[in-house]
Structure formats: C-alpha cells, structure tokens
Design a protein around this motif. Structure first.
Motif, PDB file in Angstrom:
ATOM      1  N   MET A 169      -2.680 -11.694 -15.653  1.00 57.73           N
ATOM      2  CA  MET A 169      -2.978 -10.262 -15.664  1.00 57.73           C
ATOM      3  C   MET A 169      -3.967  -9.911 -16.768  1.00 57.73           C
ATOM      4  SD  MET A 169      -1.231  -8.496 -13.348  1.00 57.73           S
ATOM      5  CE  MET A 169      -1.036  -6.828 -14.016  1.00 57.73           C
ATOM      6  N   LYS A 170      -4.755  -8.871 -16.527  1.00 61.02           N
ATOM      7  CA  LYS A 170      -5.472  -8.196 -17.600  1.00 61.02           C
ATOM      8  C   LYS A 170      -4.447  -7.327 -18.330  1.00 61.02           C
ATOM      9  CE  LYS A 170      -9.834  -8.071 -15.034  1.00 61.02           C
ATOM     10  NZ  LYS A 170     -10.895  -7.205 -14.452  1.00 61.02           N
ATOM     11  N   GLU A 171      -4.861  -6.673 -19.405  1.00 64.77           N
ATOM     12  CA  GLU A 171      -3.919  -5.791 -20.098  1.00 64.77           C
ATOM     13  C   GLU A 171      -3.315  -4.822 -19.089  1.00 64.77           C
ATOM     14  OE1 GLU A 171      -4.556  -2.110 -22.932  1.00 64.77           O
ATOM     15  OE2 GLU A 171      -4.759  -3.959 -24.112  1.00 64.77           O
ATOM     16  N   PHE A 172      -1.992  -4.621 -19.193  1.00 66.71           N
ATOM     17  CA  PHE A 172      -1.338  -3.728 -18.238  1.00 66.71           C
ATOM     18  C   PHE A 172      -0.228  -2.950 -18.923  1.00 66.71           C
ATOM     19  CE2 PHE A 172       0.996  -7.686 -18.118  1.00 66.71           C
ATOM     20  CZ  PHE A 172       2.323  -7.353 -17.893  1.00 66.71           C
ATOM     21  N   ASN A 173       0.158  -1.860 -18.275  1.00 66.80           N
ATOM     22  CA  ASN A 173       1.189  -0.981 -18.806  1.00 66.80           C
ATOM     23  C   ASN A 173       2.292  -0.789 -17.777  1.00 66.80           C
ATOM     24  OD1 ASN A 173       1.962   1.055 -21.004  1.00 66.80           O
ATOM     25  ND2 ASN A 173       2.036   2.321 -19.162  1.00 66.80           N
ATOM     26  N   LEU A 174       3.538  -0.792 -18.260  1.00 64.08           N
ATOM     27  CA  LEU A 174       4.692  -0.540 -17.407  1.00 64.08           C
ATOM     28  C   LEU A 174       5.466   0.653 -17.955  1.00 64.08           C
ATOM     29  CD1 LEU A 174       5.965  -4.212 -16.938  1.00 64.08           C
ATOM     30  CD2 LEU A 174       4.659  -2.857 -15.293  1.00 64.08           C
ATOM     31  N   GLU A 175       6.116   1.377 -17.064  1.00 69.71           N
ATOM     32  CA  GLU A 175       6.853   2.581 -17.462  1.00 69.71           C
ATOM     33  C   GLU A 175       8.290   2.482 -16.981  1.00 69.71           C
ATOM     34  OE1 GLU A 175       6.690   7.374 -16.557  1.00 69.71           O
ATOM     35  OE2 GLU A 175       4.805   6.239 -16.619  1.00 69.71           O
ATOM     36  N   HIS A 176       9.235   2.516 -17.928  1.00 70.17           N
ATOM     37  CA  HIS A 176      10.646   2.469 -17.590  1.00 70.17           C
ATOM     38  C   HIS A 176      11.049   3.759 -16.891  1.00 70.17           C
ATOM     39  CE1 HIS A 176      14.856   1.246 -18.108  1.00 70.17           C
ATOM     40  NE2 HIS A 176      15.121   2.475 -18.502  1.00 70.17           N
ATOM     41  N   ASP A 185       6.656   2.048 -10.422  1.00 67.16           N
ATOM     42  CA  ASP A 185       7.806   1.167 -10.670  1.00 67.16           C
ATOM     43  C   ASP A 185       7.465  -0.287 -10.944  1.00 67.16           C
ATOM     44  OD1 ASP A 185       9.433   3.310 -10.460  1.00 67.16           O
ATOM     45  OD2 ASP A 185      10.602   2.599  -8.752  1.00 67.16           O
ATOM     46  N   GLY A 186       6.244  -0.727 -10.755  1.00 63.07           N
ATOM     47  CA  GLY A 186       5.943  -2.119 -11.055  1.00 63.07           C
ATOM     48  C   GLY A 186       4.555  -2.539 -10.626  1.00 63.07           C
ATOM     49  N   LYS A 187       4.194  -3.761 -11.018  1.00 59.88           N
ATOM     50  CA  LYS A 187       2.904  -4.347 -10.654  1.00 59.88           C
ATOM     51  C   LYS A 187       3.139  -5.758 -10.153  1.00 59.88           C
ATOM     52  CE  LYS A 187       0.508  -1.652 -14.218  1.00 59.88           C
ATOM     53  NZ  LYS A 187      -0.011  -0.648 -13.285  1.00 59.88           N
ATOM     54  N   CYS A 188       2.355  -6.166  -9.164  1.00 55.77           N
ATOM     55  CA  CYS A 188       2.532  -7.482  -8.555  1.00 55.77           C
ATOM     56  C   CYS A 188       1.946  -8.587  -9.428  1.00 55.77           C
ATOM     57  CB  CYS A 188       1.843  -7.525  -7.195  1.00 55.77           C
ATOM     58  SG  CYS A 188       2.553  -6.419  -5.966  1.00 55.77           S
ATOM     59  N   VAL A 189       2.614  -9.731  -9.484  1.00 56.49           N
ATOM     60  CA  VAL A 189       2.027 -10.933 -10.065  1.00 56.49           C
ATOM     61  C   VAL A 189       0.880 -11.347  -9.145  1.00 56.49           C
ATOM     62  CG1 VAL A 189       2.411 -13.373 -10.592  1.00 56.49           C
ATOM     63  CG2 VAL A 189       4.173 -11.681 -11.163  1.00 56.49           C
ATOM     64  N   GLU A 217       0.823  -1.208   0.000  1.00 62.22           N
ATOM     65  CA  GLU A 217       0.000   0.000   0.000  1.00 62.22           C
ATOM     66  C   GLU A 217       0.859   1.262   0.000  1.00 62.22           C
ATOM     67  OE1 GLU A 217       0.427  -1.271   4.359  1.00 62.22           O
ATOM     68  OE2 GLU A 217       0.171  -2.219   2.394  1.00 62.22           O
ATOM     69  N   LEU A 218       2.071   1.178   0.556  1.00 57.22           N
ATOM     70  CA  LEU A 218       2.979   2.319   0.538  1.00 57.22           C
ATOM     71  C   LEU A 218       3.748   2.385  -0.771  1.00 57.22           C
ATOM     72  CD1 LEU A 218       4.340   2.120   4.188  1.00 57.22           C
ATOM     73  CD2 LEU A 218       2.684   3.759   3.273  1.00 57.22           C
ATOM     74  N   PHE A 219       4.164   1.205  -1.280  1.00 58.52           N
ATOM     75  CA  PHE A 219       4.899   1.140  -2.548  1.00 58.52           C
ATOM     76  C   PHE A 219       4.081   1.773  -3.671  1.00 58.52           C
ATOM     77  CE2 PHE A 219       6.362  -0.768  -6.469  1.00 58.52           C
ATOM     78  CZ  PHE A 219       7.736  -0.884  -6.315  1.00 58.52           C
ATOM     79  N   HIS A 220       2.785   1.472  -3.699  1.00 51.76           N
ATOM     80  CA  HIS A 220       1.933   1.952  -4.787  1.00 51.76           C
ATOM     81  C   HIS A 220       1.188   3.239  -4.449  1.00 51.76           C
ATOM     82  CE1 HIS A 220       2.678  -1.442  -7.383  1.00 51.76           C
ATOM     83  NE2 HIS A 220       2.402  -2.279  -6.412  1.00 51.76           N
TER      84      HIS A 220
END
Length: 377
Positions: free
Chosen positions: A120-127, A95-99, A83-86
């Motif tokens: 996962m459903k469709e998801f987006n990540l950002e470098h 910075d990321g999404k949990c499996v 909850e703090l990370f996100h």
C-alpha cells in the motif's frame, strides 16, 4: 508445550468461544492436515468463535485460503461487491481498504499508516463510532468517563445478490493495549459491561433462539426476512437504536427511495430464513441483520407479516435478550490473535471509542458463499 495435534479449549465462563492451540508441525491454520482441519471446523460450528493466538505472520494469501477451506463453494470475491461496498452513498464506505494483491482481504482499523504495508501507499483507516451512526449519542462527559456502545450488530453479508459468508476471519496486527478499559452501557436496563478498548463483541444466534418463548420460536421458524435492495445504501442516512441492533424509524423516513438506488433486480433481493440450522449440531440459530431488514414474510404463504417499522421492532424484541451482559463475549485483542467466527451462527459488533491518532490494524476476510443458509425443521 507443543502438541502433535490441534487442541480446542472452551473459553471459561462464556456461552460461546474456544481457544485453539496449533499443532507442532505448522502455525498456519490454512495448512492444517485434514484431520486437524476437521477438528477446527467442528470446533467452529460448535463454539461459534475461535481464537488462535500468535498469528502475526499469517499472510493475506493464507487467510484467504483458510476461508475458502471452510467453504469450498465460496466465490472468489469479497463478501460484498467492491464498487458497492466503497460507494460514497453506503454506510460501509469508510469501513476498510482492500489488500491490493488479495482484495478479498480487507484492512480495517484506525489511524494513518506509512507506505509499505502489503504494497500500500500511505493510507488512513477510521474506527467506526456510534457518533456517526446512532440516533442518540453519548455526551462528552460520558465519553470522558470511558463509556461506549455496541456500534452495529450484524452478520457479514452483502444481503443483495451474494449469499452470506459461512465464516469470517479477523487478524489483529496492531491493537490497543489490553489494560485500557471502556464500559458498554445498556440504556434500557442501566446494566453495563467492562471491556478492553476496541473489543469485538459476539452474541450467539443459538442463545437468541433458545431465549424465545415457544410461540416466538414457532413464529421465527416460519418467517422469512426480506432485505432492502442495496441495503447499506438504502439506510445510509438513517440512524441506529442505542444498542446497535436495528434502525430508528423516523417520520418522514430517511431511507433512500428505491428509484434512487443503484440499478437492482427483484430476483437478486435477499429473502433469507429468520432461523438458520447449524450443519454440525442441528441447533437453530436466530440470524438476522436488524439494520437492513425491510419486511417479514410468512414462509408458508408468502404473505407479508410486517412492513418496515414493525419488522424492525419485531426483530429488535426477539434479538435484544441475546445481547444482554451475561450472553455477550467481548474479545479483548492481543497482537497476533486470529479470530475465526461462524458468520451463520453469531452476530457481532465493533465496540469502543478511539482517538483519531490511535492506531489499530486488522486484516478481515469473508467471502460470499455459493448458497444461502437454510432452516431444517
């Protein structure tokens, strides 16, 4: 040729790192026989960064089990509280999404991915890019020339309540082509390093300590780092130095007021040694997350040595030689590489500039340890 035992080959021309060849009986490092795992663990503590090729089929369950095996005391949760990370107020929020079925494993990378990957459903990540975090940015002309920076040198750790993980595992599933190159620049020396696009940079805490003067070593061995409560929220509006080592102190300060932070307790504020002792080699490692430093304290008397601005400047001065071109290993990713690194022996940084449509997908796992690192004198 396959071998019946695990083998370790130091990386040529590097001050840290080794390549691992798996034994013939398994390609899953979490399922190594005790003798081979002990070789792997000793190699990790000796070489700090291990590269295990051809791990495309490694499941999140096996990756998590491998981390636990390195540190059986580790809590069964990610190295940060989710909850703090996100939190939208944290610099880590993107910075990321949990499996879903194994939330201790995070998906990090860049681009949009169709539904189906690990449930996962469709998801987006950002470098992560220096453009969102550094005080001084590269110009469009410099970016067009392929220049880049170290994004943020760090230890994987919540640095509040939870103890720093012993090990991080990072699995490259989709990576930029290794022949695509960029160049990291050092603004204070005009030096540079040619790297593969998206390389992960590592710098040794042992090298950092060894490069100190005798006087600095004595200081480091007797200094405690006090981290800000909820440090990634505390520095959310701040900007980093051009080498990514620490934060630029501004007037007025952009740090969040303590009273605006999520609820916190003094007893959960992390106060960690500036130097950590390697349990295998006995070497001293200068280990500090420079962006999250709040104060430096004399470990013998408890007296404050340096407040925020001076603490950042002191840490920067001590760590800067260790990230020089001759001391850094920038891993050029190949699909299927599993990178295992001693999170209590190195600092590391994302590098590279990726276009929004470029795809990069990694599985990262680090799990909070059951105890804090120590310094043995």
């Amino acid at each position: 040729m396959t071998m019946d035992i695990l083998t370790v080959t130091p990386l040529e021309g590097q001050k840290l790192g080794a390549k691992i060849t798996m034994p013939s009986y398994t390609n899953d490092p979490s399922k190594l026989k005790d003798e081979d795992f002990n070789t792997l663990k000793k190699a990790l503590l000796t070489h700090s960064v291990l590269i295990v090729p051809n791990q495309e089929e490694l499941t999140p369950e096996s990756q998590h089990a491998l981390n636990i095996r390195f540190d059986p005391s580790s809590a069964k949760n990610y190295g940060h509280k989710e909850e703090l990370f996100h939190s939208s107020k944290s610099i880590l929020a993107k910075d990321g999404k949990c499996v879903p079925r194994r939330p201790e494993v995070m998906m990090v990378g860049n681009g949009t991915f169709e539904a189906g990957h690990e449930g996962m459903k469709e998801f987006n990540l950002e470098h992560p890019s220096h453009k969102t975090f550094h005080k001084k940015l590269l110009t469009e002309e410099e970016l067009a020339q392929g220049l880049t920076k170290f994004y943020r040198w760090h230890i994987d750790a919540a640095l509040y309540e939870l103890s720093p993980p012993v090990v991080t595992t990072l699995l490259g599933l989709i990576v930029p082509p290794s022949d695509e190159r960029q160049k990291i620049i050092y603004e204070d020396t005009n030096e540079s390093i040619d790297i593969a696009k998206g390389a992960t940079a590592f710098a040794s805490g042992k090298v950092a300590f060894d490069l100190l003067s005798d006087e600095e070593k004595e200081f480091a061995l007797n200094t405690t780092v006090v981290y800000a409560p909820h440090p990634y929220i505390y520095i959310n509006d701040c900007k980093a130095t051009s080498d990514g080592l620490t934060i630029v102190s501004e007037e007025p300060g952009k740090e969040a007021a303590f009273e605006s932070l999520p609820e916190w307790e003094e007893s959960k504020v992390k106060k960690l040694p500036l130097v950590w002792t390697n349990p295998e080699t006995g070497n001293h490692h200068l280990q500090v997350h420079g962006c999250c430093v709040y104060q430096l304290v004399d470990a013998r008397t408890g007296k404050t040595i340096a407040e925020l601005k001076e603490a950042r400047e002191t840490v920067h001065k001590m760590m800067r030689p260790a990230i020089g071109p001759d001391n850094v290993y920038c891993h050029p990713w190949t699909q299927g590489d599993l990178c295992i690194f001693h999170n209590r022996g190195v600092i590391h940084s994302v590098t590279g500039e990726l276009d929004p449509e470029e795809k990069r997908l990694m599985h990262q796992c680090n799990i909070a340890s059951g105890s804090d690192p120590v310094v043995a004198l």
